[in-house]
Design a protein around this motif. Structure first.
Motif, PDB file in Angstrom:
ATOM      1  N   GLU A 186     -20.274 -22.861  11.600  1.00 51.12           N
ATOM      2  CA  GLU A 186     -18.943 -23.315  12.055  1.00 51.12           C
ATOM      3  C   GLU A 186     -19.021 -24.643  12.793  1.00 51.12           C
ATOM      4  O   GLU A 186     -18.111 -25.460  12.691  1.00 51.12           O
ATOM      5  CB  GLU A 186     -18.258 -22.241  12.908  1.00 51.12           C
ATOM      6  CG  GLU A 186     -17.675 -21.158  12.044  1.00 51.12           C
ATOM      7  CD  GLU A 186     -16.375 -20.583  12.585  1.00 51.12           C
ATOM      8  OE1 GLU A 186     -15.671 -21.251  13.365  1.00 51.12           O
ATOM      9  OE2 GLU A 186     -16.084 -19.445  12.202  1.00 51.12           O
ATOM     10  N   TYR A 239      -7.240 -30.666   0.172  1.00 51.86           N
ATOM     11  CA  TYR A 239      -8.198 -29.693  -0.366  1.00 51.86           C
ATOM     12  C   TYR A 239      -9.585 -30.328  -0.386  1.00 51.86           C
ATOM     13  O   TYR A 239      -9.724 -31.485  -0.713  1.00 51.86           O
ATOM     14  CB  TYR A 239      -7.797 -29.276  -1.782  1.00 51.86           C
ATOM     15  CG  TYR A 239      -8.768 -28.279  -2.387  1.00 51.86           C
ATOM     16  CD1 TYR A 239      -8.575 -26.924  -2.200  1.00 51.86           C
ATOM     17  CD2 TYR A 239      -9.872 -28.712  -3.111  1.00 51.86           C
ATOM     18  CE1 TYR A 239      -9.478 -26.013  -2.733  1.00 51.86           C
ATOM     19  CE2 TYR A 239     -10.775 -27.801  -3.637  1.00 51.86           C
ATOM     20  CZ  TYR A 239     -10.575 -26.463  -3.452  1.00 51.86           C
ATOM     21  OH  TYR A 239     -11.464 -25.560  -3.964  1.00 51.86           O
ATOM     22  N   GLU A 243      -9.884 -26.803   6.028  1.00 52.97           N
ATOM     23  CA  GLU A 243     -10.763 -26.185   7.031  1.00 52.97           C
ATOM     24  C   GLU A 243     -10.772 -24.662   6.943  1.00 52.97           C
ATOM     25  O   GLU A 243     -11.816 -24.035   7.090  1.00 52.97           O
ATOM     26  CB  GLU A 243     -10.325 -26.643   8.428  1.00 52.97           C
ATOM     27  CG  GLU A 243     -11.311 -26.300   9.499  1.00 52.97           C
ATOM     28  CD  GLU A 243     -10.978 -26.932  10.836  1.00 52.97           C
ATOM     29  OE1 GLU A 243     -11.080 -26.205  11.845  1.00 52.97           O
ATOM     30  OE2 GLU A 243     -10.635 -28.125  10.875  1.00 52.97           O
ATOM     31  N   CYS A 244      -9.619 -24.053   6.676  1.00 49.28           N
ATOM     32  CA  CYS A 244      -9.561 -22.581   6.574  1.00 49.28           C
ATOM     33  C   CYS A 244     -10.431 -22.075   5.435  1.00 49.28           C
ATOM     34  O   CYS A 244     -11.163 -21.089   5.600  1.00 49.28           O
ATOM     35  CB  CYS A 244      -8.122 -22.115   6.374  1.00 49.28           C
ATOM     36  SG  CYS A 244      -7.119 -22.251   7.852  1.00 49.28           S
ATOM     37  N   LEU A 245     -10.368 -22.734   4.286  1.00 45.64           N
ATOM     38  CA  LEU A 245     -11.192 -22.334   3.149  1.00 45.64           C
ATOM     39  C   LEU A 245     -12.672 -22.477   3.486  1.00 45.64           C
ATOM     40  O   LEU A 245     -13.472 -21.579   3.197  1.00 45.64           O
ATOM     41  CB  LEU A 245     -10.852 -23.174   1.910  1.00 45.64           C
ATOM     42  CG  LEU A 245     -11.749 -22.948   0.689  1.00 45.64           C
ATOM     43  CD1 LEU A 245     -11.692 -21.495   0.215  1.00 45.64           C
ATOM     44  CD2 LEU A 245     -11.371 -23.902  -0.427  1.00 45.64           C
ATOM     45  N   LYS A 293     -14.079 -22.427   6.451  1.00 42.05           N
ATOM     46  CA  LYS A 293     -14.439 -21.366   7.412  1.00 42.05           C
ATOM     47  C   LYS A 293     -14.707 -20.051   6.683  1.00 42.05           C
ATOM     48  O   LYS A 293     -15.649 -19.332   7.009  1.00 42.05           O
ATOM     49  CB  LYS A 293     -13.332 -21.173   8.447  1.00 42.05           C
ATOM     50  CG  LYS A 293     -13.362 -22.175   9.563  1.00 42.05           C
ATOM     51  CD  LYS A 293     -12.287 -21.863  10.596  1.00 42.05           C
ATOM     52  CE  LYS A 293     -12.322 -22.866  11.720  1.00 42.05           C
ATOM     53  NZ  LYS A 293     -11.292 -22.629  12.723  1.00 42.05           N
ATOM     54  N   GLU A 294     -13.851 -19.726   5.705  1.00 38.94           N
ATOM     55  CA  GLU A 294     -14.043 -18.504   4.914  1.00 38.94           C
ATOM     56  C   GLU A 294     -15.367 -18.544   4.162  1.00 38.94           C
ATOM     57  O   GLU A 294     -16.105 -17.556   4.142  1.00 38.94           O
ATOM     58  CB  GLU A 294     -12.915 -18.346   3.885  1.00 38.94           C
ATOM     59  CG  GLU A 294     -11.609 -17.867   4.434  1.00 38.94           C
ATOM     60  CD  GLU A 294     -10.545 -17.795   3.343  1.00 38.94           C
ATOM     61  OE1 GLU A 294     -10.886 -17.521   2.164  1.00 38.94           O
ATOM     62  OE2 GLU A 294      -9.365 -18.025   3.664  1.00 38.94           O
TER      63      GLU A 294
END
Length: 169
Positions: free
Chosen positions: A9, A39, A42-44, A46-47
């Motif tokens: 992270e 694209y 950040e969310c992707l 992190k996943e």
């Protein structure tokens, strides 16, 4: 020498910077529509980090110069291929979201070589306008297999590299 490790992270700000550089590079090189609207976000990422799929390519100094996702197992977007066929139905790993700062040569090859050390079959896909990625894949033993469609319905050229076939060359 380039080192590859799982992303953490704490790497996210650097990865987002690399994706910004990659989007600019694509736009400047005739591919303005592959990674749009921020694209990959950040969310992707992190996943992908949480799932253990996101990796970083580092210089000897541990400076991050590239990133990619590598997922071993069936990719749902690869279940249907048009205008061609996969080289085989063997288990495979998939390379996604390969990006570089552009400051070091050989980041893409290092990624592919690392993945080839993990599995004997690798698949990848790229946008029709992403000529640099097509050249990277083809110069590293990948065969153009047909067309797949991503989760949002956009077309991609599908590639596969099979060690069984590489050994015969």
């Amino acid at each position: 020498m380039k080192n590859i490790r799982k992303a953490e992270e704490a790497d996210i700000p650097r990865l987002m910077e690399i994706f910004d550089i990659a989007r600019r590079f694509m736009t400047e090189n005739g591919n303005p529509t592959q990674w749009v609207k921020g694209y990959p976000g950040e969310c992707l990422i992190k996943e992908e980090i949480a799932k253990g799929h996101c990796f970083v390519v580092c210089k000897d100094s541990d400076e991050i110069v590239g990133t990619f996702c590598f997922i071993v197992g069936e990719d749902p977007t690869y279940l249907v291929i048009k205008d061609g066929a996969w080289l085989n139905d063997n288990p495979y790993g998939t390379i996604h979201r390969l990006a570089s700062r552009g400051s070091e040569k050989g980041v893409g090859k290092a990624c592919i070589d690392w993945c080839a050390g993990k599995v004997s079959e690798i698949r990848a896909d790229t946008h029709r306008d992403n000529i640099p990625m097509q050249n990277l894949l083809e110069s590293n033993g990948f065969t153009k297999c047909g067309i797949i469609y991503t989760h949002n319905g956009t077309e991609r050229i599908a590639y596969q590299r099979s060690e069984a076939l590489c050994w015969r060359r």
